[in-house]
Design a protein around this motif. Structure first.
Motif, PDB file in Angstrom:
ATOM      1  N   ASP A   1     -28.837  38.391   9.138  1.00 12.15           N
ATOM      2  CA  ASP A   1     -29.615  38.112   7.921  1.00 12.15           C
ATOM      3  C   ASP A   1     -30.981  38.782   7.983  1.00 12.15           C
ATOM      4  OD1 ASP A   1     -30.807  37.096   5.676  1.00 12.15           O
ATOM      5  OD2 ASP A   1     -30.069  35.066   5.958  1.00 12.15           O
TER       6      ASP A   1
ATOM      7  N   THR B   1     -25.110  39.133  -0.641  1.00 12.17           N
ATOM      8  CA  THR B   1     -25.517  38.631   0.662  1.00 12.17           C
ATOM      9  C   THR B   1     -24.553  38.998   1.779  1.00 12.17           C
ATOM     10  OG1 THR B   1     -26.212  36.653   1.875  1.00 12.17           O
ATOM     11  CG2 THR B   1     -24.357  36.400   0.362  1.00 12.17           C
TER      12      THR B   1
ATOM     13  N   SER C   1     -35.483  32.142   1.280  1.00 17.60           N
ATOM     14  CA  SER C   1     -34.744  31.946   2.527  1.00 17.60           C
ATOM     15  C   SER C   1     -34.821  30.498   2.991  1.00 17.60           C
ATOM     16  CB  SER C   1     -35.288  32.870   3.627  1.00 17.60           C
ATOM     17  OG  SER C   1     -35.062  34.220   3.316  1.00 17.60           O
TER      18      SER C   1
ATOM     19  N   ALA D   1     -24.906  36.816   4.388  1.00 23.15           N
ATOM     20  CA  ALA D   1     -24.924  35.477   4.988  1.00 23.15           C
ATOM     21  C   ALA D   1     -23.931  34.582   4.251  1.00 23.15           C
ATOM     22  CB  ALA D   1     -26.333  34.900   4.924  1.00 23.15           C
TER      23      ALA D   1
END
Length: 477
Positions: free
Chosen positions: A67, A421, A117, A423
């Motif tokens: 990430d 993403t 985040s 993640a």
């Protein structure tokens, strides 16, 4: 966040307006869409996870190392990438003690206050793993061990999480020379309609990219085409697009530095291409070539029906030392000002009125929403606007996007939300934020009597689900 009896929980009205009238409307709208399936038509998760369905190894490898949002912030505070387990090209030592890395993250978790985040990670801790305590240095080992115990169970295998997160579609992104072996392994499992690929040809259309010459050789080998002639090169790209379509792809993705397009004659294209192949093209000619290739790709999208995504406006790998030592996607990409009206003119003059063509535009230059992008998408049949992206993928960024775009382009010249993403566990968190913010925006319009409640409920559904599905050419149909 709310704290009662030292519990750490997510507030049910988070991200809604503090105005009680708007908050009540937001809550009702959100409750009508919060359980809709997730359409994730653009992202960068690893297809190997879903093909092999192995347990994730540990919290650090899953939540920190992939990430760049996480280690970008930590690096900005002087924490080295090596200490976070990021491996350098030269094979020099990087930290391999995953608990130690996790403790570094926990010690600096306060750095993420107020950032997207932090919201995503708190969602993962509270909603995915069920913690009721806030991560800190004192409890870091307990949280690390508890997460690892969960990850070792069948309930946390990748395919089980796809079901748990109610993900109806998840698109990964692969380069033009990728073999798509993991997607091939999914065929016949029932997941090949859920986990699909996206064609990203940058590695063979950008002569400034690392290993461009080697990639061209691979392209020729994979397709059997003479990739050193202009027509052979175009045929090879059509071949790869078809290969990707056979593995579920409905879209292409183009991460060019600028949205410059060109419409050169066939003779001029051949001459420019030969300079590119010979390594004799100037920086200006290389940019012209990328611009020509955007127009070529638009033409191919008109032929095969694939949606074209253009992601310009990034100075990639701005930190040269980090790029040379660790490679791309290490958190050192920086937004730059971007011009669209003149840059897209050659492509739009050729294809802009084609209603069967779908081009989705993204930007990191928010000034462009009102001045250029919304007016363009509000006129040309082929154009739609992608959601607030990357640095703007935040509650404030999403609200700015809706305020700047809607009055000119409306809602239906946009394509819902995509999470973009790597993640995996943050996907439901990101979609939850987008749904809450859209409901907040709609609630304001209802409260100001600019929209009826019935219209708002319909729009909430469309923004959360239908526009993404239809924006990528009904990708599940």
């Amino acid at each position: 966040m709310s704290r009662a009896d030292n519990l750490f929980t997510l507030h049910p009205d988070r991200l809604f307006s503090s105005n009680s009238v708007e908050r009540d409307i937001s809550r009702a709208l959100y409750n009508s869409v919060k359980d809709l399936p997730i359409i994730s038509p653009h992202g960068h998760t690893d297809p190997r996870w879903f093909a092999e369905n192995d347990c994730f190894n540990n919290a650090t490898e899953l939540l920190i190392i992939p990430d760049h949002y996480v280690f970008r912030m930590l690096y900005s505070q002087g924490i080295t990438l090596e200490s976070l387990g990021i491996r350098a090209f030269d094979g020099s030592n990087s930290e391999t003690d995953y608990l130690k890395i996790w403790k570094v993250f926990a010690r600096h978790y306060h750095l993420f206050q107020g950032t997207p985040s932090r919201g995503w990670m708190d969602y993962v801790f509270c909603e995915v793993f069920g913690f009721e305590i806030e991560l800190n240095e004192a409890n870091a080992e307990y949280i690390f061990d508890t997460i690892n115990q969960a990850l070792a169970t069948d309930a946390f295998r990748p395919r089980a999480l796809l079901k748990r997160f109610n993900i109806e579609l998840l698109a990964t992104t692969e380069g033009a020379t990728d073999t798509l072996s993991h997607h091939a392994k999914l065929k016949g499992t029932g997941l090949d309609k859920t986990v699909i690929t996206t064609f990203r040809p940058d590695d063979v259309v950008d002569p400034q990219i690392r290993n461009f010459s080697k990639n061209m050789q691979t392209l020729g080998t994979l397709t059997g085409e003479d990739v050193y002639s202009w027509q052979g090169y175009l045929n090879a790209l059509r071949n790869r697009r078809e290969f990707f379509r056979n593995h579920g792809a409905t879209a292409t993705d183009h991460g060019h530095a600028t949205p410059l397009t060109a419409d050169l004659s066939a003779v001029a294209c051949e001459a420019l291409f030969q300079k590119i192949i010979a390594g004799e093209a100037s920086a200006q000619e290389q940019e012209l070539f990328r611009g020509q290739m955007l127009t070529e790709m638009a033409g191919m999208s008109l032929e095969d029906g694939m949606v074209m995504q253009i992601h310009p406006g990034v100075h990639r790998n701005h930190n040269t030392a980090v790029f040379q030592r660790f490679g791309a996607d290490k958190g050192c990409d920086i937004p730059v000002g971007t011009e669209y009206v003149n840059s897209l003119k050659p492509l739009l003059s050729k294809y802009g009125n084609e209603k069967e063509l779908r081009i989705i535009l993204f930007t990191l230059d928010e000034d462009n929403y009102t001045r250029e992008l919304a007016p363009l998408a509000g006129h040309y049949p082929c154009l739609k606007l992608g959601p607030a992206w990357w640095f703007n993928d935040s509650p404030e960024g999403m609200l700015r996007y809706r305020h700047q775009v809607t009055e000119t382009a409306g809602f239906y010249n946009t394509v819902g939300f995509n999470d973009d993403t790597r993640a995996f566990l943050s996907i439901p968190a990101r979609h939850d934020v987008a749904r809450r913010i859209d409901c907040r925006f709609l609630a304001q319009l209802v409260a100001e009597h600019r929209m009826t409640e019935s219209a708002a409920f319909e729009l909430a559904h469309d923004l959360s689900y239908r526009l993404a599905k239809e924006g990528y050419q009904n990708c599940l149909i």
